[in-house]
Write a protein that holds these residues in place. Sequence first.
Motif, PDB file in Angstrom:
ATOM      1  N   ALA A  34       0.832  -1.205   0.000  1.00  0.00           N
ATOM      2  CA  ALA A  34       0.000   0.000   0.000  1.00  0.00           C
ATOM      3  C   ALA A  34       0.863   1.250   0.000  1.00  0.00           C
ATOM      4  CB  ALA A  34      -0.891  -0.013   1.230  1.00  0.00           C
ATOM      5  N   ARG A  59      -7.976  -3.239  -2.182  1.00  0.00           N
ATOM      6  CA  ARG A  59      -8.404  -2.617  -0.922  1.00  0.00           C
ATOM      7  C   ARG A  59      -9.046  -3.644   0.005  1.00  0.00           C
ATOM      8  NH1 ARG A  59      -8.945   2.410   0.277  1.00  0.00           N
ATOM      9  NH2 ARG A  59     -11.014   2.361   1.206  1.00  0.00           N
ATOM     10  N   GLN A  79      -8.025   4.149   8.501  1.00  0.00           N
ATOM     11  CA  GLN A  79      -8.913   3.576   7.496  1.00  0.00           C
ATOM     12  C   GLN A  79     -10.101   4.516   7.249  1.00  0.00           C
ATOM     13  OE1 GLN A  79      -7.900   2.179  10.413  1.00  0.00           O
ATOM     14  NE2 GLN A  79      -7.550  -0.021  10.206  1.00  0.00           N
ATOM     15  N   GLN A 141     -10.346  -5.897   4.569  1.00  0.00           N
ATOM     16  CA  GLN A 141     -10.611  -4.465   4.393  1.00  0.00           C
ATOM     17  C   GLN A 141      -9.808  -3.593   5.352  1.00  0.00           C
ATOM     18  OE1 GLN A 141     -12.622  -3.014   2.060  1.00  0.00           O
ATOM     19  NE2 GLN A 141     -13.895  -4.691   1.290  1.00  0.00           N
ATOM     20  N   ASN A 195     -11.776  -0.241   5.859  1.00  0.00           N
ATOM     21  CA  ASN A 195     -12.054   0.509   4.639  1.00  0.00           C
ATOM     22  C   ASN A 195     -13.459   0.281   4.103  1.00  0.00           C
ATOM     23  OD1 ASN A 195      -9.656   1.891   4.564  1.00  0.00           O
ATOM     24  ND2 ASN A 195      -8.583   0.205   3.556  1.00  0.00           N
TER      25      ASN A 195
ATOM     26  N   ASP B  52      -2.233   2.333  -3.105  1.00  0.00           N
ATOM     27  CA  ASP B  52      -3.537   2.718  -2.593  1.00  0.00           C
ATOM     28  C   ASP B  52      -3.857   4.153  -2.993  1.00  0.00           C
ATOM     29  OD1 ASP B  52      -5.478   1.236  -1.182  1.00  0.00           O
ATOM     30  OD2 ASP B  52      -5.330   2.686   0.448  1.00  0.00           O
TER      31      ASP B  52
END
Lengths: 427, 427
Positions: A34, A59, A79, A141, A195, B52
């Motif tokens: 990420a 994601r 998040q 997530q 997320n 991301d």
Amino acid sequence: MTEPTEPTAGVSRRKFFSGSAALAGAGGMALGVAGALASGAAASAPTEPVSDVERMAARANLSYPFYGEHQGGIDTPPQDHLVFTAFDVTATSPTELQLVLAKWSAAMAEMTSGAPVGKVEPGREQAIPGDTGEATDMGPQGLTLTLGFGPSLFDERFGLAPFKPADFAQLPAMAGESLDPALTGGDLCIQACANDPQVAYHAVRNLARMARTMVKTKWTVLGFGRASAGANQTTPRNLMGFKDGTRNVKDVVDLDAHVWVGEEAGQPWMVGGSYLVARKIHMLIETWDEDTIGDQQSIFGRTKGEGAPLSGTREHDVPDFHATVAGAPAIAPDSHIALVAHENNGGTKILRRGYNFTDGLDAVGRLDAGLMFLSFQKNPIQFATLQRKLGSSDRLNEYIRHVGSGVFAVPAGLPAAGSYYGKEFFA
Amino acid sequence: MTEPTEPTAGVSRRKFFSGSAALAGAGGMALGVAGALASGAAASAPTEPVSDVERMAARANLSYPFYGEHQGGIDTPPQDHLVFTAFDVTATSPTELQLVLAKWSAAMAEMTSGAPVGKVEPGREQAIPGDTGEATDMGPQGLTLTLGFGPSLFDERFGLAPFKPADFAQLPAMAGESLDPALTGGDLCIQACANDPQVAYHAVRNLARMARTMVKTKWTVLGFGRASAGANQTTPRNLMGFKDGTRNVKDVVDLDAHVWVGEEAGQPWMVGGSYLVARKIHMLIETWDEDTIGDQQSIFGRTKGEGAPLSGTREHDVPDFHATVAGAPAIAPDSHIALVAHENNGGTKILRRGYNFTDGLDAVGRLDAGLMFLSFQKNPIQFATLQRKLGSSDRLNEYIRHVGSGVFAVPAGLPAAGSYYGKEFFA
């Protein structure tokens, strides 16, 4: 019990806010690492065409390690969504409380890895499901679950007084608050961040469900508003339209100095833990919306668009509290950023991790919305110091009201499967 | 007023559910075409490592054209978040209502393009801002705003009776509902859907704000739960843990047959429009969670994990309502899918576009959560037909309660800038 997903590459929680999460695909496939979600870097890398399906899958499969020195959800890049819930323990024996904490710890490990609660048996049609199912196949997530103990947990009911950390008590009453008892306190809390809101909600729902005869949900807040952090800007905006978090704690040195508890608490279970302060702050949205931009900027001490301090031009310019414009301070001494700046508070810093919320309409039809302020600090006095100052002279007070409050001792992370939060209490 | 962003490539709203949105980067750079979000295809493409930040930027910059044959938010692939709000008009003159509709139409065009409300002037410090600011720099986030007129708008107040479509009235009372008047009806509604809740909330807040002396917010529901559609599964789950929407209307032929209004309404402004039915459905979560998986599956007529009809093995197997197992129907005739199937209702179909919601806790501390059911149909009778059947024999009724309700005439899309919803009423 399912073991949580191991990180794909060597990942250290200490690599603070660098987005160093393990991205393991549904089939174990590594998808990459990420980006620097909250590192302050803009989205400047060249962009390959990728489909929305691919984006969403990456994601969805973001997972943070559950076991480690600290609990997740503190130095984890924020998040997009929050479900914060405080619980009262209705169980009356230490053994029942022990059972809740052991079941929760195991389930927290399962859910943060993206697994359902409990083993799924074939031919289970006649069974009541261990997991309620709404997060099935959604992936972890980026879920983190952060457990805290309220001061009331250490009263006479469970014999835990010897384990109460020094300096841990309910927050003192402060100016500028009108707390609703129904939104205040709690023996336990869970901060669920993910997320996807359904994954965060599922986690809290299932924790509440598995302990339903032993804990009672006291108050809960659903939060949003961190999503923009990775998009066109890096600092999200609050519902007053201003960037929120520009000067937040950002490096490991600050974490050690201001966030992680050391030996001073006098409790080994808190070494590597932190204190969570939760404040549900209602905004008087309609009133704020009638103010001029100039006045709003003067109240915050920053510009509304760029988020620059009124002594500078760019968001990350260091505020100069001595700068003047036409003989007057560029940043008013009673502006929000002047009041809370570490320069003006003997170096006091806290790690903020708040979310916006809206509960629709209040009883008289006004927008019921605001900020679920969450902060982590090594001693609750850090929050109290800053809030006392805000309560007595912050010009924002005309537009906000603190309606909910809680303080929780967040124990250190668990070392490995088989351990559970609070184990030391029941030796 | 800012013109809405034009699609980067030739985009037709008629390319239904193919995710055919224009993805224009912040600098006008085309990022690619969104995947088949709701097309039923699994996420099977090989995955490139992407950060991301890149993923979020592409999602943030997703924008749907505002002007066209139909309003957005009907055949648009469901976005992740919903803010649904019903309003009562407090203005007393047709001219004031006309002003609201004209202002709203222009602001809807601005916001769906990602622009703030109103022109931003330099040196505006002494002005009250036109836009509240919390969505600044966040991008359009796939925002759609869908406007509807309640039957009550056509009463005597504004002289609109001649414009009331045939067959348009409040929904009849139905079995299985216990409606709260505070969650029912409304002269106007806005369905705001976006991939970020802050963008959806910002839109409704700003529409309410600019009309604050002329409309009053009546009820509002925040929804989530479509995010999983693009991740590891294509059909999202409701809070009972079951996939919801497997047999939804999916092609253009069905849209023309079941969703878009034609000449039959007797009102030119409704040709290309639709009727929106909104039902806030409270789930008795704790009760449901105590039921066995076998019984839950029998109630829905589908398996909980895969979502297959009990006559088949895969989610998209066509249910066989004549199949038997050991002499009994595989799918119970009083199961949810049997009751609403078009095969069992003279071909009746509706386009569902619901979202999960949770409002925290109810007055007695239970989870206050459920489904914000939204459906589009060319005549409200389609919904009433199906709901009457469900109300009288659906075994789900033990676990759900319809608490809010509304029906709205959704006018056709606007042809171009300068036009506004309801313009025909004031000629």
